[in-house]
Design a protein around this motif. Structure first.
Motif, short mmCIF file in Angstrom:
data_model
loop_
_atom_site.label_atom_id
_atom_site.label_comp_id
_atom_site.label_asym_id
_atom_site.label_seq_id
_atom_site.Cartn_x
_atom_site.Cartn_y
_atom_site.Cartn_z
N ALA A 171 -83.02 70.37 -18.90
CA ALA A 171 -82.73 71.71 -18.37
C ALA A 171 -83.65 72.72 -19.06
O ALA A 171 -83.99 72.59 -20.23
N ASP A 172 -84.07 73.72 -18.30
CA ASP A 172 -84.93 74.75 -18.86
C ASP A 172 -84.14 75.76 -19.70
O ASP A 172 -84.70 76.41 -20.58
N ALA A 173 -82.85 75.89 -19.40
CA ALA A 173 -82.03 76.85 -20.13
C ALA A 173 -80.58 76.39 -20.11
O ALA A 173 -80.16 75.64 -19.22
N LEU A 174 -79.81 76.84 -21.12
CA LEU A 174 -78.39 76.47 -21.23
C LEU A 174 -77.54 77.73 -21.33
O LEU A 174 -77.91 78.70 -22.01
N LEU A 175 -76.39 77.71 -20.65
CA LEU A 175 -75.33 78.69 -20.87
C LEU A 175 -74.18 77.95 -21.55
O LEU A 175 -73.55 77.09 -20.94
N PHE A 176 -73.94 78.24 -22.82
CA PHE A 176 -72.90 77.57 -23.61
C PHE A 176 -71.68 78.47 -23.61
O PHE A 176 -71.71 79.58 -24.14
N ILE A 177 -70.59 78.01 -22.98
CA ILE A 177 -69.41 78.84 -22.76
C ILE A 177 -68.39 78.59 -23.86
O ILE A 177 -67.94 77.46 -24.08
N LEU A 178 -68.01 79.67 -24.56
CA LEU A 178 -66.97 79.61 -25.59
C LEU A 178 -65.82 80.56 -25.19
O LEU A 178 -65.98 81.38 -24.29
N GLY A 179 -64.71 80.42 -25.87
CA GLY A 179 -63.59 81.32 -25.62
C GLY A 179 -63.64 82.49 -26.59
O GLY A 179 -63.89 82.31 -27.78
N ILE A 180 -63.42 83.71 -26.11
CA ILE A 180 -63.43 84.88 -26.97
C ILE A 180 -62.33 84.81 -28.01
O ILE A 180 -62.48 85.31 -29.14
N ASP A 181 -61.22 84.12 -27.67
CA ASP A 181 -60.09 84.07 -28.60
C ASP A 181 -60.34 83.09 -29.75
O ASP A 181 -59.91 83.32 -30.88
N THR A 182 -61.06 81.99 -29.48
CA THR A 182 -61.29 80.96 -30.50
C THR A 182 -62.66 81.07 -31.16
O THR A 182 -62.84 80.60 -32.28
N GLY A 183 -63.63 81.66 -30.48
CA GLY A 183 -64.98 81.67 -31.02
C GLY A 183 -65.53 80.26 -31.05
O GLY A 183 -65.33 79.47 -30.12
N VAL A 184 -66.22 79.90 -32.14
CA VAL A 184 -66.84 78.58 -32.27
C VAL A 184 -65.84 77.63 -32.94
O VAL A 184 -65.59 77.73 -34.14
N THR A 185 -65.27 76.72 -32.15
CA THR A 185 -64.38 75.72 -32.73
C THR A 185 -65.21 74.61 -33.36
O THR A 185 -66.43 74.54 -33.19
N GLN A 186 -64.54 73.71 -34.08
CA GLN A 186 -65.26 72.62 -34.72
C GLN A 186 -65.92 71.71 -33.69
O GLN A 186 -67.04 71.25 -33.87
#
Length: 652
Positions: free
Chosen positions: A242-257
């Motif tokens: 892929a030329d680009a990625l959209l990595f979707i996270l939750g605003i409530d959790t942020g970056v989980t493990q």
């Protein structure tokens, strides 16, 4: 409706990018045509230009949307692409999660359609890319019924109930030795004891007539991140390409493990790939009882923490609400649309991702065209210099008496005879040279050798039942591949030495042009192989977490890795052979050019010897040739400027 598709900065950016590609491709075609007309370079250079022109013409921006289940990936795609339909197009409501990767593309000839690959194909050791060329492997559905399209797409959420043994065979359940005691049996609420629900489809391709998709965007909608471990090809091919990625996270959790693990192991390793991280569902923080500035500060703090934890810039993190963006566009609510963050995302895609992809394509085009233009300009300059020298010599000859002409004829005859003798000896050594190429450079990179390495490694891989064992076999496989690469590297150095030695004597004796070919850069390719080995070794370490070392997944993962490495070796071997062929072609061209020019000089001298009156005619002929050469230089410069201007063209 506010900010409709026609106003989308993504559409404007893609259309501008397409116009740029068309202009660049046209200039590349002109350069290829002129290169053929000049006849100064081997035909392989013309083929390289035409292949690059085709690649530029057919290029599309491949955007992958990645994240855990229920993060709102599909809803975001609905907001970006399908809000003009006035309804939710792709299934994304509760209980309607996309169960397989979906490639969303423009529709050929404007005909919409859906192709589905059954989950049973996982039992075959055949990649999805190869299955795309096998039409019989896919289930095809028409999407031509307008308002019923969204309803028909619910097929993407379908599951089937199978025996747990069948799920294990397909690599979708842990093997028995990895199941906790007392949990050996599974109960499906709808099917009963010993049954599990699995996705009905392994992969799907959706073709739609759509302005943005037709302008050159391809979107890959992925299921939850556990699919990355269950489908190795998704990791090593689709996401990596892929030329680009959209990595979707939750605003409530942020970056989980689990988010961090996926990011570190799979998503950030491609340096040429552009990534945006979206903190979705910011609307869950909207609270009319709280101060709006306090809410904004909380969102900003979460964005800062996310950027720091992932090691990216704050500009790459965008808070957004895909659901509210879709709602705002359907209802025409401008204020809600602004608040949803979708406009900032579209701006980032248009101003960061599309230009970044163009820059990579531009650099590739510059590298090839610069080499081809430089070589041709140098050869034309040498040709012009030679013609000028001949003209000067004849003028000086005319000013002298004709008594020296017979002596000059004898000298040229002797020089030409010596050259033909040396050239004949050189041709006689070519067979030995080709044998050296085959033995020392190409043999270590033979497909038969790597097929045997892959076969042996596959058997060892299947016998490993621990993460350490799998990592060790990955490491051994790459060590053997690197050893063959080192043999080829040593062979390349030896072959290069033989080329230099063979040509240097002739070059010095007859003032031939320097061998202006690009040396074969096998050492950087070895570094790429080592980087590949390190990346895949990290994947092997994660197998216990991602897939519990299931035998079918291990086999598929190794076969995917091995296939990548084999393709890489095949490409390297082909490049090495092309390099040898190009060097030989250039040397032959230089030798033939010298022979032709020497023969022309001798012929001219012989004519002068017979009739000194012919000097004026010969000088005029040389001046005509020089005029033609200078016109060729001007035409090459014109096309060079055309290529440069097309590459430098600014976005509209």
């Amino acid at each position: 409706m506010p900010n409709s598709l026609n106003d989308s900065p993504i559409l404007q950016g893609l259309r501008s990018f397409r116009l740029w590609r068309e202009e660049v491709a046209q200039s590349l075609h002109q350069l290829a045509e002129l290169t053929g007309d000049l006849g100064l370079l081997p035909g392989g250079n013309i083929l390289q230009l035409e292949n690059l022109a085709f690649e530029v013409e057919q290029d599309s921006l491949r955007l992958a949307v990645v994240g855990e289940f229920s993060r709102g990936k599909t809803e975001l795609i609905n907001a970006l692409l399908f809000a003009d339909l006035g309804q939710r197009f792709l299934p994304s409501s509760t209980g309607q999660t996309t169960m397989c990767p979906v490639e969303i593309r423009g529709a050929p000839q404007g005909r919409a359609g859906l192709q589905l690959l059954p989950i049973a194909s996982r039992s075959m050791d055949v990649s999805i890319e190869k299955l795309k060329r096998a039409g019989s492997a896919w289930v095809r559905l028409s999407c031509e019924e307008g308002g019923n399209q969204g309803q028909r797409l619910k097929v993407l959420t379908e599951t089937i109930c199978v025996a747990i043994e069948e799920a294990r065979r397909l690599g979708l359940c842990p093997p028995l030795n990895r199941v906790a005691k007392g949990q050996e049996s599974s109960v499906c609420p709808s099917c009963g004891l010993g049954k599990v629900l699995i996705p009905r489809w392994r992969h799907s391709m959706l073709f739609l007539p759509h302005p943005i998709l037709d302008a050159g965007l391809t979107v890959l909608d992925t299921p939850g991140l556990n699919a990355i471990g269950a489908e190795p090809e998704l990791t090593f091919s689709m996401l990596a390409d892929a030329d680009a990625l959209l990595f979707i996270l939750g605003i409530d959790t942020g970056v989980t493990q689990s988010d961090l693990t996926i990011w570190e192991q799979y998503l950030k390793r491609n340096r040429n790939q552009h990534q945006l991280v979206l903190l979705n569902k910011v609307d869950t923080l909207w609270d009319e009882l709280r101060d709006p500035f306090e809410i904004e500060e909380e969102i900003e703090a979460q964005a800062q923490r996310t950027a720091e934890r992932l090691g990216i810039t704050r500009a790459q993190v965008i808070p957004i609400s895909g659901q509210k963006a879709l709602l705002a566009r359907i209802r025409g609510n401008e204020e809600l649309l602004q608040r949803s963050g979708i406009l900032e995302l579209e701006k980032a895609i248009a101003e960061l991702i599309i230009p970044g992809h163009r820059a990579a394509l531009e650099q590739k085009s510059r590298t090839l065209t610069k080499r081809i233009l430089t070589e041709q300009k140098a050869l034309l300059a040498e040709q012009d210099r030679h013609l000028a020298m001949q003209t000067q010599n004849l003028q000086e000859l005319k000013d002298r008496t004709g008594e020296k002409v017979p002596k000059l004829v004898r000298q040229h005859q002797q020089r030409l005879a010596h050259f033909e003798h040396d050239r004949s000896a050189f041709e006689g050594r070519k067979l030995a040279f080709q044998e050296s190429v085959q033995e020392h450079l190409l043999a270590p990179l033979s497909t038969a050798t790597f097929d045997l390495i892959i076969s042996n490694a596959k058997g060892e891989m299947l016998s490993a039942w621990t993460t350490a064992g799998i990592v060790d076999r990955f490491r051994n496989f790459f060590a053997e591949a690197t050893r063959q690469f080192d043999l080829a590297l040593a062979g390349a150095e030896r072959v290069n030495g033989e080329i230099t030695k063979e040509y240097a004597a002739l070059q010095q004796r007859y003032s031939l042009p320097a061998l202006a070919t690009i040396p074969y850069a096998i050492l950087p390719r070895r570094a790429e192989l080592l980087a590949m080995a390190e990346s895949y070794e990290r994947f092997g370490m994660m197998l216990e977490i991602a897939v519990n070392t299931q035998s079918s997944v291990v086999r598929k993962a190794f076969l995917t890795v091995a296939g990548k490495v084999r393709d890489y070796i095949v490409d390297t071997r082909r490049d090495a052979q092309n390099w040898v062929d190009e060097v030989m072609a250039v040397m032959n061209q230089y030798l033939e050019s010298y022979h032709r020019k020497a023969a022309e000089e001798l012929e001219a001298l012989e004519r002068i010897s017979l009739a000194m009156d012919s000097i004026d005619g010969r000088v005029e002929h040389l001046q005509t040739q020089r005029s033609t050469t200078q016109q060729q230089v001007q035409e090459l410069e014109r096309v060079s400027n055309l290529v440069q201007n097309s590459l430098d063209a600014k976005a509209l």
